[in-house]
Design a protein around this motif. Structure first.
Motif, mmCIF file in Angstrom:
data_model
loop_
_atom_site.group_PDB
_atom_site.id
_atom_site.type_symbol
_atom_site.label_atom_id
_atom_site.label_comp_id
_atom_site.label_asym_id
_atom_site.label_seq_id
_atom_site.Cartn_x
_atom_site.Cartn_y
_atom_site.Cartn_z
ATOM 1 N N PHE A 295 0.707 -1.257 -0.172
ATOM 2 C CA PHE A 295 0.038 0.021 0.118
ATOM 3 C C PHE A 295 0.831 1.276 -0.178
ATOM 4 C CE2 PHE A 295 -3.044 -2.849 2.289
ATOM 5 C CZ PHE A 295 -3.853 -3.198 1.365
ATOM 6 N N ILE A 296 2.063 1.275 0.994
ATOM 7 C CA ILE A 296 2.896 2.580 0.916
ATOM 8 C C ILE A 296 3.525 2.766 -0.411
ATOM 9 C CG2 ILE A 296 4.755 3.504 2.144
ATOM 10 C CD1 ILE A 296 3.891 1.704 4.603
ATOM 11 N N SER B 7 0.478 3.767 -3.380
ATOM 12 C CA SER B 7 -0.279 4.676 -2.665
ATOM 13 C C SER B 7 0.040 5.956 -3.628
ATOM 14 C CB SER B 7 0.157 5.332 -1.623
ATOM 15 O OG SER B 7 -0.688 6.223 -1.301
ATOM 16 N N GLY C 127 -2.433 9.561 -4.202
ATOM 17 C CA GLY C 127 -2.471 10.450 -2.792
ATOM 18 C C GLY C 127 -1.206 9.911 -2.099
ATOM 19 N N TYR C 128 -0.891 10.836 -1.341
ATOM 20 C CA TYR C 128 0.397 10.300 -0.197
ATOM 21 C C TYR C 128 -0.492 9.775 1.031
ATOM 22 C CZ TYR C 128 3.312 12.664 -3.312
ATOM 23 O OH TYR C 128 4.333 13.209 -4.477
ATOM 24 N N ASN C 129 -1.477 10.293 1.542
ATOM 25 C CA ASN C 129 -2.035 9.791 2.695
ATOM 26 C C ASN C 129 -2.617 8.383 2.495
ATOM 27 O OD1 ASN C 129 -3.340 9.069 5.198
ATOM 28 N ND2 ASN C 129 -4.787 10.852 4.939
ATOM 29 N N VAL C 130 -1.772 7.406 2.951
ATOM 30 C CA VAL C 130 -1.726 5.991 2.466
ATOM 31 C C VAL C 130 -3.156 5.664 3.213
ATOM 32 C CG1 VAL C 130 -1.032 3.710 2.578
ATOM 33 C CG2 VAL C 130 0.650 5.806 2.688
ATOM 34 N N VAL C 131 -3.676 5.919 4.482
ATOM 35 C CA VAL C 131 -4.723 5.528 5.097
ATOM 36 C C VAL C 131 -5.941 5.802 4.279
ATOM 37 C CG1 VAL C 131 -6.080 5.515 7.323
ATOM 38 C CG2 VAL C 131 -3.397 5.553 7.257
ATOM 39 N N ILE D 174 -6.005 3.771 1.139
ATOM 40 C CA ILE D 174 -6.699 2.648 1.573
ATOM 41 C C ILE D 174 -8.084 2.444 1.553
ATOM 42 C CG2 ILE D 174 -6.938 0.737 3.181
ATOM 43 C CD1 ILE D 174 -3.905 1.138 3.723
ATOM 44 N N ASN E 242 -3.962 13.610 0.492
ATOM 45 C CA ASN E 242 -2.420 13.875 0.588
ATOM 46 C C ASN E 242 -1.879 13.874 2.359
ATOM 47 O OD1 ASN E 242 -1.747 13.221 -1.969
ATOM 48 N ND2 ASN E 242 -2.271 15.537 -2.443
#
Lengths: 110, 943
Positions: free
Chosen positions: B717-718, B721, B727-731, B734, B811
């Motif tokens: 995922f990292i 992503s 996007g950079y904000n992996v959470v 996801i 992000n």
């Protein structure tokens, strides 16, 4: 740190479970909410405890595991929906049964 | 492809009568009959290929990962059964046309009949064990509908229920047996299974599997000791009995034993079980057939007996025995269907089926009398009829088999006894109805039925006679193909009437002579049986069901006992036991990873969490205080998330905490403020011990996990992503991309919870307290001025923040969930500060559509990717540059997140605003007229 975290989760679980074993609806709802906090903490920790490692892919360094975070995020929101549903069910039960016992019983010991 | 059509046509045909309903009856019958007729012709069209020695197969993947295929086959055995099922089915349709009275819902009847036909054809054609089982269950269900067709009769309902219970239970055993069989053979494909007979016999699981499969076959084919359901299934309309209990349903078990013959027969266990059970059934059925006074009852027990005969033959299992078994399947189907239909005609024309009220019908119904006599002669095994041939083959085989070792003489002796009984009851059936002078006049004046109603009987009786006289010409070809399919190789045999004077012929003659004698002395025998107390299978069965229900209730009462507390206690105790079992298998609680050092802040946080938790539990009787303590826990949980690198979680937890507390406070307003002291000290100690024990288990588990290396899939995922999700904000990526489907499910649940709450609040009777828990009256100050003014100023700011959080979510920490919660909190603050009236004037729209639209947007976004040929919820993104704002990214995930946002706002407001409104005239209510019924106090509004 890990031991402290685990003890905290355990204490919250125990308190939540104790409340879910009560005989009136409101403490049970509070207990379920407390339990869901404990469960969220537990699930969150499955990715390990990481300091200063927010999972932003444009950063360098080590990352916290984002997957448990994503799961817990939705769990928090669903937990809210569950709490809301249960507490309103409790209100409804009181309005139908006339008391707030979890089994809808008339007062027994009073 | 033709195979698929043969199997599919009867199933499609179900629609025809169902659609035609009570339209013109002849049209309905004709149109319904066309479908199986085509299937029959299609089956016949395949005969040349079969004669060439081919086995026709068709296969399409259905659920390949479960080993389930839509696989069909057509070999000799299938051909034999298809001819019986479809051919006799057509005759039954014609017969039913005259049998059912015009007022009855014959459209429904035909539909059930075709459904049953389709499932039987399915059994005969399945080339996959699981598929076969599926059709097997379908026959149980559709026969339930047919047997219980006259649902106004208690007998029909009970008979149908009994048949369903017995055959359904057998079906479950069969499924277990099939799963084992498939496991042993390595495939559910019938070809593979049939080819691996040796491996199956050698497997240690073989006995278990065999018993399970046989349980299925025996229950279906009414073999001893499961025979009791069949006589009670006679409560069905006669066409159903004639169809189900002569040619089809009860033959399914026999079919199964024949079909699986190469795979599971051939062991000593098989021979002993099957032939002994068959013998017991043969004698049991024949004996009771002799004493029934109901025409259909006699036929039902004689069916049981004949099924036993076929089972014995399959148990013996020599090639010639298999030929005899198949031959008798064919013969029994023809004469028994004819007899059932004759019984129905007699019932129809005289109004009764009781032997005591019948007699001398030869004068009024000469043709029916002749037909019935001929069919009964076939059943009794009189020479020159088909029944004689297969029965003599049966005698031959019982003489030849060494099944019981030194006691092998027993089998021919018992077979002869069965033959004697069968002659006696056949004679009784015919003689008592047609030739003996009547003791009582029947309810209706008898006369011959319409010719077309008799036609099916005529056809079948002609078959009985022709096959009986010219067996080599009529039956050899079909039997040859069927035998080949069962044995897996061709086997030469020769059918003829005359084999010379030998032991089997003697047995036949003995059966005829002693059978006649037995009927002659029938009244003595009856007196003898009357000294025994009969067992009514139905009453026994019903009582067993009642007892079962009683014990089930007792078990539930022990576990649940109308007490949530006890139920929870048991649940938690079993969770504790499971947890301890799991933990006991870990050798060392501390894993390889050490503890990270503890800092002061962490200590403080943990201390506050522990304090908050304990205080919540300790003060639970003072609900408001307990709630405040709970909010301490919630706040520190948010801080914990922030401390351990989960900013998204911290934001979510914080905003959820706010709405949860408002919600619980609001709900508490309508509930008692204090909990009475009612748990005994013992119960309290027990609960504390149980909860602490589970707390220990959870803590140990958590510690064990935290100190161990874990394998995570998150690297994927990292890494992906940005390139994959944009996007950079992996959470967040996801949530809206990698696991978008989960999120879609989650917001749907959220919206559903909101809707459910809306419904629960509908017409809720309220208990509105006048004072708080301490007896203080509520403050008359309505809305604090400071809160009022600040909330107004805060609203646009809060909305701005939520828009910001929403946009940056891909992000940076944020996203639809958090933004939605912030918006909801801002709007609720307005409700709290200004009151429902004021807010209602300005937010005058329902929130349900907002939540629904949110879910719809998210779903449509997902569906949108189909338009571009991608799988559901594939996201796309590109970059857009706007003046002043700069470059930002526009992803389809953003649209998905918008759906999330709307769903969260809608659901949260639906919950909270509606709860706040219950004390006001804006409360959710279905019928406005209810307002007068319980008008809330006008001066009380939401807090």
């Amino acid at each position: 740190m890990e031991m402290l975290y685990a003890i905290t989760t355990g204490v919250l679980t125990a308190c939540g479970l104790y409340l879910t074993l009560r005989g009136r609806t409101f403490p049970v709802v509070v207990g379920l909410t407390l339990l869901s906090y404990a469960v969220n903490l537990f699930l969150f920790s499955m990715g390990g405890l990481t300091t200063d490692g927010a999972a932003l892919a444009n950063r360098d360094g080590h990352f916290a595991d984002p997957l448990p975070q994503a799961l817990v995020l939705t769990a928090i929101v669903i937990g809210f929906a569950m709490t809301a549903f249960v507490v309103i069910l409790a209100m409804r039960a009181r309005s139908e049964a006339g008391n707030d016992h979890v089994d809808g019983k008339k007062e027994i010991r009073e | 492809m033709i195979l698929l059509w043969i199997a599919l046509l009867p199933l499609l045909g179900v629609v025809v009568p169902a659609l035609l309903g009570q339209r013109e009856r002849a049209l309905c019958t004709c149109l319904t009959a066309i479908v199986p007729a085509i299937a029959l012709l299609l089956t016949l069209s395949q005969v040349p290929a079969l004669l060439d020695g081919e086995t026709l197969r068709f296969s399409a993947a259905w659920l390949p990962e479960l080993g389930l295929e839509l696989a069909l086959r057509l070999d000799g055995l299938t051909l034999l059964f298809n001819l019986l099922i479809l051919g006799i089915g057509l005759l039954i349709l014609l017969y039913a046309h005259f049998y059912l009275s015009p007022e009855e819902p014959y459209g429904r009847f035909y539909a059930y009949l075709l459904l049953f036909m389709a499932s039987m054809v399915g059994i005969a054609m399945s080339d996959n064990l699981i598929l076969l089982w599926l059709f097997w269950e379908l026959t149980s269900l559709s026969s339930f509908l047919l047997i219980g067709f006259w649902s106004h009769l208690s007998e029909a309902r009970k008979g149908a229920r009994m048949a369903l219970t017995v055959t359904g239970a057998g079906g479950l055993a069969l499924l277990a047996g099939f799963l084992l069989l498939g496991d042993i053979a390595g495939s559910f494909d019938l070809n593979v299974v049939l080819a691996s007979g040796d491996a199956i016999l050698a497997d240690p699981r073989y006995p278990v599997m065999l018993v399970l499969v046989l349980l299925g076959a025996f229950t279906k084919s009414a073999q001893f000791p499961f025979q009791f359901w069949l006589p009670h299934a006679m409560a069905a309309p006669t066409p159903v009995s004639a169809y189900l209990h002569s040619a089809t349903m009860v033959k399914a078990g026999i079919f199964l034993m024949a079909r699986l013959h190469p795979a599971i027969a051939g062991s000593e266990l098989w021979t002993v079980i099957v032939s002994l059970v068959g013998t017991a059934t043969l004698l049991y059925g024949a004996w009771f057939a002799l004493f029934k006074t109901d025409l259909k009852g006699i036929l039902a027990f004689s069916t049981v007996s004949h099924l036993g005969l076929i089972t014995v033959l399959l148990g013996i299992g020599s090639p010639m025995a298999v030929v005899a078994a198949l031959f008798h399947i064919l013969n029994h189907a023809t004469f028994k269907a004819a007899l059932f239909m004759s019984a129905g005609i007699i019932d129809h024309e005289t109004g009764t089926r009781e032997l005591k009220q019948l007699g001398g019908l030869k004068k009024t119904m000469p043709v029916t009398a002749l037909l019935t006599t001929l069919a009964a002669a076939a059943m009794a095994g009189v020479p020159l009829f088909n029944g004689f041939l297969s029965k003599e083959m049966f005698f031959t085989e019982t003489v030849a088999t060494p099944v019981l070792g030194g006691l092998s003489w027993l089998l021919p002796a018992l077979a002869t006894l069965g033959g004697i009984l069968s002659v006696a009851y056949s004679l009784r059936l015919v003689y008592a109805v047609f030739y003996k002078p009547a003791r009582k006049a029947p309810p209706k004046t008898p006369h011959e039925p319409p010719h077309l109603m008799r036609l099916p009987v005529e056809i079948l009786v002609v078959l009985c006679v022709v096959v009986g006289i010219l067996p080599g010409l009529m039956a050899t070809g079909l039997l040859d193909l069927a035998t080949q399919a069962v044995l897996g190789e061709s086997f030469d045999f020769y059918l003829s009437i005359w084999h010379g004077v030998n032991l089997p012929l003697m047995m036949s003659i003995a059966a005829l002579v002693f059978g006649t004698v037995m009927y002659w002395r029938h009244s003595d025998l009856r007196q003898f049986t009357q000294t025994f107390v009969g067992v009514d299978a139905r009453r026994t069965f019903e009582r067993a069901i009642v007892v079962l229900g009683y014990w089930a209730e007792r078990c539930v009462a022990v576990v649940e006992g109308n007490s949530l507390q006890r139920y929870m206690g048991l649940l938690l105790f079993s969770a504790f036991v499971m947890g301890v079992i799991g933990l006991a298998q870990i050798t060392d609680l501390t894993g390889t990873l050490g503890n990270q050092p503890v800092d002061a802040m962490a200590l403080l946080g943990a201390g506050m969490l522990i304090f908050g938790g304990l205080a919540t539990a300790a003060t639970h009787r003072y609900r408001l205080i307990s709630l405040l303590m709970l909010s301490v826990v919630g706040l520190f949980v948010a801080l914990t998330f922030a401390r351990f690198s989960a900013p998204d979680l911290a934001l979510t937890q914080l905003s959820v905490e706010v709405v949860t507390m408002i919600l619980l406070m609001l709900a508490l307003f309508f509930l008692p403020q204090k909990t009475p002291q009612e748990s005994s000290p013992l119960r309290n100690v027990r609960d504390i011990l149980l909860a602490s024990a589970l707390g220990l288990v959870v803590a140990s588990l958590n510690y064990a996990v935290l100190t161990r290396e874990t394998l995570s899939i998150s690297d994927f995922f990292i890494e992906n992503s940005k390139p994959g999700g944009g996007g950079y904000n992996v959470v967040n990526v996801i949530l809206v991309d990698f696991r978008g489907f989960d999120t879609l499910g989650e917001i749907t649940v959220l919206a559903l919870a909101g809707l459910a709450i809306f419904k629960l609040l509908n017409r809720l009777r309220l208990f509105i307290p006048h004072s708080d828990g301490e007896g203080r009256v509520w403050s008359p100050d309505r809305y604090p001025a400071i809160l009022t003014s600040i909330s107004m100023a805060l609203l646009p700011l809060a909305l701005l923040v939520s828009a910001f959080i929403f946009l940056r979510g891909h992000n940076l920490p944020g996203g639809g969930f958090i933004a939605g919660l912030i918006t909801a909190v801002a709007l609720i603050l307005l409700y709290m500060a200004r009151g429902v009236e004021w807010a209602q004037d300005r937010l005058n729209f329902p929130f349900q559509p907002v939540a629904v639209v949110g879910v719809a947007i998210a779903t449509l976004t997902g569906l949108g990717s189909w338009l571009f040929g991608y799988p559901f919820l594939t996201s796309a993104f590109s970059y857009v540059t706007l003046p002043l704002i700069g470059t930002f990214e526009l992803a389809s995930a953003l649209l998905f997140d918008l759906g999330v946002y709307l769903a969260v706002v809608g659901a949260t407001l639906m919950i909270l605003a509606n709860l706040g409104k219950v004390t006001t005239p804006h409360r959710p209510m279905l019928e406005p007229s209810e307002k007068e019924a319980d008008t809330p106090k006008p001066n009380k509004e939401a807090r």
